[in-house]
Design a protein around this motif. Structure first.
Motif, mmCIF file in Angstrom:
data_model
loop_
_atom_site.group_PDB
_atom_site.id
_atom_site.type_symbol
_atom_site.label_atom_id
_atom_site.label_comp_id
_atom_site.label_asym_id
_atom_site.label_seq_id
_atom_site.Cartn_x
_atom_site.Cartn_y
_atom_site.Cartn_z
ATOM 1 N N MET A 1 0.826 -1.202 0.000
ATOM 2 C CA MET A 1 0.000 0.000 0.000
ATOM 3 C C MET A 1 0.866 1.260 0.000
ATOM 4 S SD MET A 1 -3.051 -0.885 -0.411
ATOM 5 C CE MET A 1 -3.754 0.720 -0.357
ATOM 6 N N SER A 2 2.014 1.179 0.639
ATOM 7 C CA SER A 2 2.894 2.341 0.659
ATOM 8 C C SER A 2 3.364 2.693 -0.753
ATOM 9 C CB SER A 2 4.090 2.066 1.570
ATOM 10 O OG SER A 2 4.938 3.180 1.593
ATOM 11 N N SER A 3 3.708 1.689 -1.544
ATOM 12 C CA SER A 3 4.159 1.968 -2.909
ATOM 13 C C SER A 3 3.017 2.516 -3.767
ATOM 14 C CB SER A 3 4.752 0.710 -3.540
ATOM 15 O OG SER A 3 3.777 -0.300 -3.635
ATOM 16 N N ILE A 4 1.822 1.999 -3.562
ATOM 17 C CA ILE A 4 0.668 2.509 -4.314
ATOM 18 C C ILE A 4 0.379 3.957 -3.918
ATOM 19 C CG2 ILE A 4 -1.827 2.275 -4.630
ATOM 20 C CD1 ILE A 4 -1.403 -0.772 -4.389
ATOM 21 N N SER A 5 0.475 4.236 -2.623
ATOM 22 C CA SER A 5 0.256 5.595 -2.144
ATOM 23 C C SER A 5 1.297 6.555 -2.706
ATOM 24 C CB SER A 5 0.286 5.610 -0.616
ATOM 25 O OG SER A 5 0.241 6.924 -0.137
ATOM 26 N N THR A 6 2.545 6.138 -2.717
ATOM 27 C CA THR A 6 3.620 6.980 -3.250
ATOM 28 C C THR A 6 3.438 7.208 -4.752
ATOM 29 O OG1 THR A 6 5.125 6.171 -1.556
ATOM 30 C CG2 THR A 6 6.121 7.208 -3.476
#
Length: 105
Positions: A1-6
Motif C-alpha cells: 500500500m505504501s508503494s501505491i500511495s507513493t
C-alpha cells in the motif's frame, strides 16, 4: 500500500505540474479558485467519510470496517459502537483505589 500511495502522490504531482502553467495562462488568477474549492471540500469529506478511531485498538478498527454495511455508513456505524478502554487508560483515581484495596495486577 505504501508503494501505491507513493505512486498516486507522484502521479497527481505530475498532473498538477502539467496543468497549472496552461491553466494560469488561460484563466489567470481564477485558477486558484479551483484549489480553494478543493481545499474547502477536504474537511467535509473527512467529517462524513472518515470514522473516528481514537481510543480503539486495531482489532476494533478492523471489526468496525468489516461490520459496516457499506463504505458510506462506516462513520455512522462507528459512532454506535462502544469504545473498549484498556486498563492502562483508566483514570488515576481508579488505579489508586485498585492499589489501596491490596490487589496486585
Amino acid at each position: 500500500m505504501s508503494s501505491i500511495s507513493t505512486a498516486n502522490h507522484w502521479l497527481w504531482n505530475f498532473v498538477v505540474a502539467m496543468v497549472t502553467p496552461v491553466a494560469v495562462n488561460t484563466i489567470g488568477w481564477q485558477y486558484y479558485i479551483v484549489f480553494a474549492v478543493i481545499s474547502a471540500c477536504i474537511p467535509v469529506t473527512v467529517y462524513f467519510l472518515f470514522p473516528e478511531t481514537m481510543g480503539r485498538n486495531l482489532e476494533e478498527i478492523d471489526m468496525m470496517f468489516k461490520d459496516a454495511p457499506s463504505v458510506f455508513s462506516a462513520v455512522k456505524f462507528a459512532k454506535t459502537r462502544p469504545i473498549a478502554m484498556p486498563q492502562e487508560y483508566s483514570s488515576k483515581d481508579e488505579k489508586a483505589d485498585h492499589v489501596e484495596s491490596g490487589s496486585n495486577a
